[in-house]
Write a protein that holds these residues in place. Structure first.
Motif, PDB file in Angstrom:
ATOM      1  N   ASP A  22      11.136   7.888  -7.485  1.00  0.00           N
ATOM      2  CA  ASP A  22      12.056   7.162  -6.604  1.00  0.00           C
ATOM      3  C   ASP A  22      13.020   8.108  -5.897  1.00  0.00           C
ATOM      4  OD1 ASP A  22      10.843   4.827  -7.313  1.00  0.00           O
ATOM      5  OD2 ASP A  22      12.501   4.042  -8.504  1.00  0.00           O
ATOM      6  N   ALA A  23      13.316   9.252  -6.542  1.00  0.00           N
ATOM      7  CA  ALA A  23      14.220  10.229  -5.930  1.00  0.00           C
ATOM      8  C   ALA A  23      13.517  11.085  -4.888  1.00  0.00           C
ATOM      9  CB  ALA A  23      14.825  11.114  -7.016  1.00  0.00           C
ATOM     10  N   GLY A  24      12.200  10.937  -4.752  1.00  0.00           N
ATOM     11  CA  GLY A  24      11.452  11.693  -3.758  1.00  0.00           C
ATOM     12  C   GLY A  24      11.209  13.136  -4.128  1.00  0.00           C
ATOM     13  N   ILE A  25      11.268  13.456  -5.432  1.00  0.00           N
ATOM     14  CA  ILE A  25      10.984  14.822  -5.890  1.00  0.00           C
ATOM     15  C   ILE A  25       9.475  14.962  -6.057  1.00  0.00           C
ATOM     16  CG2 ILE A  25      11.302  16.494  -7.752  1.00  0.00           C
ATOM     17  CD1 ILE A  25      14.064  15.249  -8.224  1.00  0.00           C
ATOM     18  N   GLU A  26       8.890  15.840  -5.278  1.00  0.00           N
ATOM     19  CA  GLU A  26       7.437  15.988  -5.270  1.00  0.00           C
ATOM     20  C   GLU A  26       6.960  16.793  -6.472  1.00  0.00           C
ATOM     21  OE1 GLU A  26       6.531  17.755  -1.536  1.00  0.00           O
ATOM     22  OE2 GLU A  26       6.906  15.902  -0.392  1.00  0.00           O
ATOM     23  N   THR A  27       5.710  16.554  -6.850  1.00  0.00           N
ATOM     24  CA  THR A  27       5.121  17.262  -7.992  1.00  0.00           C
ATOM     25  C   THR A  27       3.773  17.857  -7.603  1.00  0.00           C
ATOM     26  OG1 THR A  27       3.982  15.282  -8.806  1.00  0.00           O
ATOM     27  CG2 THR A  27       6.210  15.693  -9.643  1.00  0.00           C
ATOM     28  N   ARG A  28       3.390  18.838  -8.363  1.00  0.00           N
ATOM     29  CA  ARG A  28       2.043  19.405  -8.265  1.00  0.00           C
ATOM     30  C   ARG A  28       1.413  19.285  -9.647  1.00  0.00           C
ATOM     31  NH1 ARG A  28      -0.133  24.512  -9.401  1.00  0.00           N
ATOM     32  NH2 ARG A  28       1.962  25.320  -9.868  1.00  0.00           N
ATOM     33  N   GLU A  29       0.243  18.681  -9.702  1.00  0.00           N
ATOM     34  CA  GLU A  29      -0.437  18.490 -10.982  1.00  0.00           C
ATOM     35  C   GLU A  29      -1.802  19.166 -10.954  1.00  0.00           C
ATOM     36  OE1 GLU A  29      -0.076  14.619 -12.963  1.00  0.00           O
ATOM     37  OE2 GLU A  29       0.964  13.908 -11.150  1.00  0.00           O
ATOM     38  N   TRP A  30      -2.242  19.617 -12.121  1.00  0.00           N
ATOM     39  CA  TRP A  30      -3.563  20.236 -12.232  1.00  0.00           C
ATOM     40  C   TRP A  30      -4.119  19.944 -13.625  1.00  0.00           C
ATOM     41  CZ3 TRP A  30       1.118  22.618 -12.271  1.00  0.00           C
ATOM     42  CH2 TRP A  30       1.456  23.393 -13.385  1.00  0.00           C
ATOM     43  N   SER A  31      -5.395  20.142 -13.761  1.00  0.00           N
ATOM     44  CA  SER A  31      -6.040  19.868 -15.042  1.00  0.00           C
ATOM     45  C   SER A  31      -6.975  21.008 -15.393  1.00  0.00           C
ATOM     46  CB  SER A  31      -6.808  18.544 -14.990  1.00  0.00           C
ATOM     47  OG  SER A  31      -7.818  18.603 -14.002  1.00  0.00           O
ATOM     48  N   TYR A  32      -7.352  21.057 -16.654  1.00  0.00           N
ATOM     49  CA  TYR A  32      -8.272  22.059 -17.169  1.00  0.00           C
ATOM     50  C   TYR A  32      -9.477  21.344 -17.794  1.00  0.00           C
ATOM     51  CZ  TYR A  32      -4.036  24.967 -17.002  1.00  0.00           C
ATOM     52  OH  TYR A  32      -2.901  25.624 -16.605  1.00  0.00           O
ATOM     53  N   PRO A  33     -10.605  21.998 -17.848  1.00  0.00           N
ATOM     54  CA  PRO A  33     -11.775  21.382 -18.487  1.00  0.00           C
ATOM     55  C   PRO A  33     -11.694  21.507 -20.009  1.00  0.00           C
ATOM     56  CG  PRO A  33     -12.357  23.563 -17.692  1.00  0.00           C
ATOM     57  CD  PRO A  33     -10.938  23.326 -17.262  1.00  0.00           C
ATOM     58  N   GLN A  34     -10.577  21.037 -20.553  1.00  0.00           N
ATOM     59  CA  GLN A  34     -10.303  21.199 -21.978  1.00  0.00           C
ATOM     60  C   GLN A  34      -9.566  19.981 -22.521  1.00  0.00           C
ATOM     61  OE1 GLN A  34      -8.035  24.723 -20.838  1.00  0.00           O
ATOM     62  NE2 GLN A  34      -9.001  25.827 -22.525  1.00  0.00           N
ATOM     63  N   THR A  35      -9.655  19.817 -23.839  1.00  0.00           N
ATOM     64  CA  THR A  35      -8.911  18.798 -24.560  1.00  0.00           C
ATOM     65  C   THR A  35      -8.282  19.455 -25.781  1.00  0.00           C
ATOM     66  OG1 THR A  35     -10.375  17.020 -23.833  1.00  0.00           O
ATOM     67  CG2 THR A  35      -9.072  16.618 -25.817  1.00  0.00           C
ATOM     68  N   ALA A  36      -7.040  19.098 -26.093  1.00  0.00           N
ATOM     69  CA  ALA A  36      -6.363  19.618 -27.283  1.00  0.00           C
ATOM     70  C   ALA A  36      -6.474  18.596 -28.407  1.00  0.00           C
ATOM     71  CB  ALA A  36      -4.906  19.920 -26.977  1.00  0.00           C
ATOM     72  N   VAL A  37      -7.095  18.999 -29.487  1.00  0.00           N
ATOM     73  CA  VAL A  37      -7.223  18.157 -30.681  1.00  0.00           C
ATOM     74  C   VAL A  37      -6.113  18.551 -31.652  1.00  0.00           C
ATOM     75  CG1 VAL A  37      -8.685  17.542 -32.639  1.00  0.00           C
ATOM     76  CG2 VAL A  37      -9.702  17.919 -30.375  1.00  0.00           C
ATOM     77  N   THR A  38      -5.339  17.570 -32.117  1.00  0.00           N
ATOM     78  CA  THR A  38      -4.218  17.853 -33.010  1.00  0.00           C
ATOM     79  C   THR A  38      -4.405  17.142 -34.343  1.00  0.00           C
ATOM     80  OG1 THR A  38      -2.911  16.000 -32.157  1.00  0.00           O
ATOM     81  CG2 THR A  38      -2.648  18.128 -31.056  1.00  0.00           C
ATOM     82  N   ALA A  39      -3.876  17.763 -35.392  1.00  0.00           N
ATOM     83  CA  ALA A  39      -3.954  17.173 -36.728  1.00  0.00           C
ATOM     84  C   ALA A  39      -3.041  17.965 -37.655  1.00  0.00           C
ATOM     85  CB  ALA A  39      -5.386  17.197 -37.259  1.00  0.00           C
ATOM     86  N   ILE A  40      -2.801  17.409 -38.825  1.00  0.00           N
ATOM     87  CA  ILE A  40      -2.103  18.109 -39.907  1.00  0.00           C
ATOM     88  C   ILE A  40      -3.054  18.181 -41.084  1.00  0.00           C
ATOM     89  CG2 ILE A  40      -0.190  17.994 -41.545  1.00  0.00           C
ATOM     90  CD1 ILE A  40       1.464  16.679 -39.349  1.00  0.00           C
ATOM     91  N   LEU A  41      -3.173  19.375 -41.664  1.00  0.00           N
ATOM     92  CA  LEU A  41      -4.098  19.589 -42.772  1.00  0.00           C
ATOM     93  C   LEU A  41      -3.403  20.297 -43.926  1.00  0.00           C
ATOM     94  CD1 LEU A  41      -5.895  20.584 -39.900  1.00  0.00           C
ATOM     95  CD2 LEU A  41      -7.637  19.838 -41.557  1.00  0.00           C
ATOM     96  N   SER A  42      -3.837  19.970 -45.136  1.00  0.00           N
ATOM     97  CA  SER A  42      -3.428  20.749 -46.300  1.00  0.00           C
ATOM     98  C   SER A  42      -4.535  21.752 -46.604  1.00  0.00           C
ATOM     99  CB  SER A  42      -3.195  19.839 -47.510  1.00  0.00           C
ATOM    100  OG  SER A  42      -4.372  19.122 -47.835  1.00  0.00           O
TER     101      SER A  42
END
Length: 412
Positions: free
Chosen positions: A175-195
């Protein structure tokens, strides 16, 4: 004719977004006597995500009174190890960074994101001059003297300054008119907690693989958090595994470094992408946190940059009030704009470059990256410089992040 009364401000600052950055900023401002409204609901889902907070971020949390209750729930990061696992022809030896080399007990601490948010939320509830509103912001507009934020319950709040800390899809920023630039990678981040069966010895280990970094970061006890950056196809394969098979896959990818592994809690999966803004301020608005920058989960830069947003913006507001300035004016916000532009853009470029060199099956890139790791291993002054720069920019730190309480250079 009857003269209409001018709108009355409901606060000096309205912070939109109750994530870690929004919470920390609202608390920091209110503690300085700034009448602050914090908008948004707190979300504390335990989805296996953790955050590695570097030393300057810890200093800010300590300054606002949040760290004392968190320290016993966080694991110190005393050593950081980089391992080249790209299987290229030129394979450098592992490089280990030690916090003691730059005069620190730890580079920082790793803590579950939900734990951090819960503690900040509880502190916000106890902070005078801070009013919390659970309604969601639906629109932003800026007038001559005040900005207006419309809420989903039909009400309107007004203040000289609005801070958009409402995430990568920020409505306030748009709404404030601040422009953005977005990009993506051919990747996915898998997250978890392990013992695991072996002690991590307060060491974070990052394997650089052809699909991206595979990182295990210490948690309290015989536990670590995982960020496994891989192809979307591999992420789907991992998601289809049962818990025991997933833990075994992690164990093998980690070369059994931490012994036998067992999954604790749920898993997460995040497509890898980035976002940058054209500017950090607008007419009676400033953007912070993921409304200002989004990073792939590499090098633990994301929230640490967001916390630096908080510290810089807090200083800008307090200094403007001291000088008698309108805190939403371009003059008041100019130091924040200048201070964040260089820092964020440098981090964006360095993280992006590292990730793309890992994806590139290109011998010169492999040689350059390998030579850099060897130089870091052999050249002490270079290694120490890189460690300092990884924690914070080599410029004057904002007051809540400095060791002296004044805006001093980072001297480690």
């Amino acid at each position: 004719m009857t003269k209409r009364n001018a709108p009355v401000a409901d606060a000096e600052v309205i912070v939109v977004g109750a994530g870690p950055a929004g919470l920390a900023l609202a608390i920091a401002l209110a503690q300085e006597g700034v009448r602050t409204v914090l908008l948004g609901e707190v979300r504390t889902a335990r989805d296996g995500r953790t955050v590695a907070l570097f030393d300057p971020s810890i200093r800010l949390l300590d300054a606002i009174g949040a760290w004392h209750g968190l320290q016993m729930q966080a694991a110190p990061l005393v050593h950081m190890r980089l391992v080249d696992a790209t299987d290229n022809l030129f394979r450098p030896p592992p490089v280990t960074f030690n916090a003691g080399e730059i005069g620190l007990d730890a580079f920082g601490y790793n803590i579950e994101n939900a734990t951090l948010v819960s503690a900040l939320s509880a502190l916000a509830d106890r902070t005078a001059k801070l009013v919390r509103v659970a309604a969601s912001a639906t629109a932003f507009s800026a007038g001559h003297d005040l900005a207006e934020v419309s809420l989903d319950d039909g009400s309107i709040l007004r203040a000289p300054l609005v801070v958009a800390a409402d995430g990568r899809n920020s409505r306030m920023r748009a709404d404030a008119g601040i422009e953005t630039r977005e990009w993506s990678y051919p990747q996915t981040a898998v997250t978890a907690i392990l013992s695991h069966s072996r002690d991590h010895r307060d060491t974070s280990t990052e394997f650089h693989t052809r699909s991206g970094p595979f990182t295990l970061v210490p948690l309290l006890g015989l536990r670590s958090s995982l960020v496994w950056v891989c192809s979307p196809h591999e992420a789907e394969r991992l998601a289809a595994l049962d818990d025991e098979s997933f833990a075994l896959a992690v164990e093998r990818q980690a070369r059994s470094m931490l012994g036998r592994m067992r999954l604790e809690g749920g898993r997460g999966s995040v497509p890898m992408s980035g976002l940058a803004v054209s500017r950090f301020t607008g007419n009676r608005i400033a953007v912070a946190g993921e409304a200002a920058h989004v990073f792939p989960p590499i090098g633990a830069q994301g929230l640490n940059l967001g916390i630096r947003d908080v510290a810089n913006l807090r200083d800008a507001v307090i200094d403007a009030r001291t000088r008698g300035l309108d805190i939403g004016s371009p003059e008041a916000l100019a130091p924040y704009e200048r201070g964040r532009r260089l820092d964020v853009r440098m981090r964006t470029r360095s993280v992006d470059a590292l990730n793309r060199t890992l994806l590139a099956h290109f011998l010169p890139a492999d040689l350059l990256r390998g030579a850099g790791l060897i130089a870091l291993d052999l050249i002490g002054p270079l290694r120490r410089f890189v460690m300092r720069e990884g924690l914070a920019p080599h410029v004057r730190l904002p007051r809540l992040m400095s060791r002296t309480g004044a805006a001093d250079p980072l001297l480690l």
